[in-house]
Design an enzyme around this catalytic site. Structure first.
Site, mmCIF file in Angstrom:
data_model
loop_
_atom_site.group_PDB
_atom_site.id
_atom_site.type_symbol
_atom_site.label_atom_id
_atom_site.label_comp_id
_atom_site.label_asym_id
_atom_site.label_seq_id
_atom_site.Cartn_x
_atom_site.Cartn_y
_atom_site.Cartn_z
ATOM 1 N N CYS A 33 0.822 -1.218 0.000
ATOM 2 C CA CYS A 33 0.000 0.000 0.000
ATOM 3 C C CYS A 33 0.854 1.267 0.000
ATOM 4 C CB CYS A 33 -0.941 0.012 1.191
ATOM 5 S SG CYS A 33 -0.082 0.061 2.771
ATOM 6 N N ASP A 35 2.257 2.685 2.616
ATOM 7 C CA ASP A 35 2.205 3.460 3.856
ATOM 8 C C ASP A 35 3.547 3.401 4.583
ATOM 9 O OD1 ASP A 35 -0.342 4.085 3.274
ATOM 10 O OD2 ASP A 35 -1.252 3.115 5.006
ATOM 11 N N CYS A 58 -2.493 5.841 5.542
ATOM 12 C CA CYS A 58 -3.952 5.898 5.485
ATOM 13 C C CYS A 58 -4.525 6.248 6.869
ATOM 14 C CB CYS A 58 -4.483 4.551 5.030
ATOM 15 S SG CYS A 58 -4.190 3.268 6.254
ATOM 16 N N CYS A 102 -2.841 -2.366 9.007
ATOM 17 C CA CYS A 102 -2.381 -1.075 9.533
ATOM 18 C C CYS A 102 -1.860 -1.250 10.964
ATOM 19 C CB CYS A 102 -3.504 -0.049 9.500
ATOM 20 S SG CYS A 102 -4.134 0.253 7.833
#
Ligand code: FES
Length: 117
Positions: A33, A35, A58, A102
């Site tokens: 992603c 991140d 995010c 996350c």
């Protein structure tokens, strides 16, 4: 949909920013992603006395990092090493299934910071 706890941390993220006098720093990224999370720790007498983070990430990642800085405040290094991504997800009440990684990013940054001691 995000839990009330995630929304609360998005509205008011805790401990955002760099820490000039950090004892250790850790960085984690998710290549899928993209991140990126930086975690800063201040450690004294074997305990985490302060932490902060910077994220290019995010919203749930920011919430995970924010709540992690609360979770690790005052804990020993050994206690911090025992923390897992599921602990962060549970502290946030829940995360959407496709955002559970996350919490992994937050824990990876913590482990990287503790490894750099
Ligand atoms: Fe990948 Fe947040 S979407 S860490």
């Amino acid at each position: 949909m995000y839990s009330p706890k995630v929304l609360e941390h998005l509205d008011n993220p805790r401990n955002v920013g760099t820490m000039e006098d950090a004892t250790s720093r850790g960085e984690a990224t998710n290549p899928v992603c993209g991140d990126l999370l930086h975690l800063y720790l201040k450690i004294a007498d074997g305990k985490i006395t302060a932490s902060s983070f910077q994220a290019q990430a995010c919203p749930p990642c920011i919430a995970a990092a924010s709540i992690l800085t609360e979770m690790i405040h005052g804990v020993t290094i050994d206690e911090a090493l025992l923390l897992k991504a599921i602990d962060v997800t549970q502290a946030l009440e829940s995360l959407p299934r496709n955002k559970e990684h996350c919490s992994v990013l937050a824990i990876d940054a913590l482990k990287a910071a503790l490894k750099s001691l």
